[in-house]
Design an enzyme around this catalytic site. Sequence first.
Site, PDB file in Angstrom:
ATOM      1  N   LYS A  35       0.840  -1.197   0.000  1.00  0.00           N
ATOM      2  CA  LYS A  35       0.000   0.000   0.000  1.00  0.00           C
ATOM      3  C   LYS A  35       0.876   1.248   0.000  1.00  0.00           C
ATOM      4  O   LYS A  35       1.708   1.423   0.889  1.00  0.00           O
ATOM      5  CB  LYS A  35      -0.919  -0.019   1.218  1.00  0.00           C
ATOM      6  CG  LYS A  35      -1.843  -1.241   1.262  1.00  0.00           C
ATOM      7  CD  LYS A  35      -2.607  -1.349   2.564  1.00  0.00           C
ATOM      8  CE  LYS A  35      -1.695  -1.640   3.731  1.00  0.00           C
ATOM      9  NZ  LYS A  35      -2.424  -1.918   4.988  1.00  0.00           N
ATOM     10  N   GLY A  37      -7.254   4.193  11.117  1.00  0.00           N
ATOM     11  CA  GLY A  37      -7.880   2.925  10.790  1.00  0.00           C
ATOM     12  C   GLY A  37      -7.942   2.597   9.315  1.00  0.00           C
ATOM     13  O   GLY A  37      -8.585   1.629   8.912  1.00  0.00           O
ATOM     14  N   THR A  38      -7.235   3.373   8.484  1.00  0.00           N
ATOM     15  CA  THR A  38      -7.292   3.151   7.038  1.00  0.00           C
ATOM     16  C   THR A  38      -6.840   1.743   6.663  1.00  0.00           C
ATOM     17  O   THR A  38      -7.502   1.051   5.883  1.00  0.00           O
ATOM     18  CB  THR A  38      -6.422   4.190   6.305  1.00  0.00           C
ATOM     19  OG1 THR A  38      -6.916   5.494   6.587  1.00  0.00           O
ATOM     20  CG2 THR A  38      -6.450   3.962   4.808  1.00  0.00           C
ATOM     21  N   GLY A  39      -5.703   1.315   7.202  1.00  0.00           N
ATOM     22  CA  GLY A  39      -5.180  -0.003   6.840  1.00  0.00           C
ATOM     23  C   GLY A  39      -6.087  -1.132   7.279  1.00  0.00           C
ATOM     24  O   GLY A  39      -6.328  -2.087   6.524  1.00  0.00           O
ATOM     25  N   CYS A  40      -6.610  -1.034   8.504  1.00  0.00           N
ATOM     26  CA  CYS A  40      -7.538  -2.061   9.000  1.00  0.00           C
ATOM     27  C   CYS A  40      -8.780  -2.129   8.126  1.00  0.00           C
ATOM     28  O   CYS A  40      -9.245  -3.215   7.749  1.00  0.00           O
ATOM     29  CB  CYS A  40      -7.956  -1.747  10.442  1.00  0.00           C
ATOM     30  SG  CYS A  40      -6.608  -1.688  11.629  1.00  0.00           S
ATOM     31  N   THR A  91      -7.383   9.813   8.880  1.00  0.00           N
ATOM     32  CA  THR A  91      -7.103   8.530   8.229  1.00  0.00           C
ATOM     33  C   THR A  91      -6.906   7.399   9.242  1.00  0.00           C
ATOM     34  O   THR A  91      -6.372   6.345   8.909  1.00  0.00           O
ATOM     35  CB  THR A  91      -5.848   8.643   7.357  1.00  0.00           C
ATOM     36  OG1 THR A  91      -4.745   9.095   8.168  1.00  0.00           O
ATOM     37  CG2 THR A  91      -6.060   9.615   6.202  1.00  0.00           C
TER      38      THR A  91
END
Length: 262
Positions: free
Chosen positions: A174, A207-210, A205
């Site tokens: 990512k 918690g974007t990855g989760c 942003t």
Amino acid sequence: MQESVALSIAGSDPSGGAGIQADLKTFHQFGVYGEAAITLVTVQNTLGVTRVEFLDADLVEQQVRAVLDDIPPTAIKTGALGHAAVVLRIAALAPQFRCPLVVDPILLSTGGTPLLAEEARAALLEHLLPRATLITPNLQEAAELTGLPVVDLESMRQAARRLGERTGAAVLVKGGHLEGDAVDILWDGAAFHEYRAPRVATVHTHGTGCTYSAAITALLALAYPLPEAVARAKAYITEAIRTSPGLGAGRGPVNHHARPLQ
């Protein structure tokens, strides 16, 4: 028609923006029944993490087994796992999953708090990642797992391929922290796929990855092919960031109510 079910094995965020709370919201938004096994408990809000308590590996394993025995998932994801004992337990359970496994190799919180102990990283690389269907590192995680500097699109491709060849898994690197468009690179074991979206100018942003990996997991639970699952999840997380509600005094959560592509 059989219900699509997704299981998150991850940490708890009491502010609701990341971890299992974000995962369950995302599963629900895609019409997938959500389950969760908690690996660690954090004290955090949009301003940062102030405390982390890792749960005992036996307790984590018992949670997962309870789910597998009664409401088996059609896709599973892991997030923050805490310590090596938990990583090894999940890796040992993985042959029983019989469904796609997405591993989000979370090493640190957004603010830099460790969510995977240093000694657990070798266990993650050697034992759990080879069990994964998909691994979803950000730039820093890709660099840590491959030993390569990951700073542009070409090095993202190199890291994705190297990690994929080492583990046998597909790898989505990512690129959200690069300048310019938000570009992600997927190595599916045979070819690269590029996913590009306009960068949204916002600090919200958390918690974007989760949320992104949970969306992919939900779509795999719905039996979408991996490249399409990533494309649809990318569209969802982009809209979730664009429409973030601006909650909290710090880095606020994304909008989990964003509408998935129909």
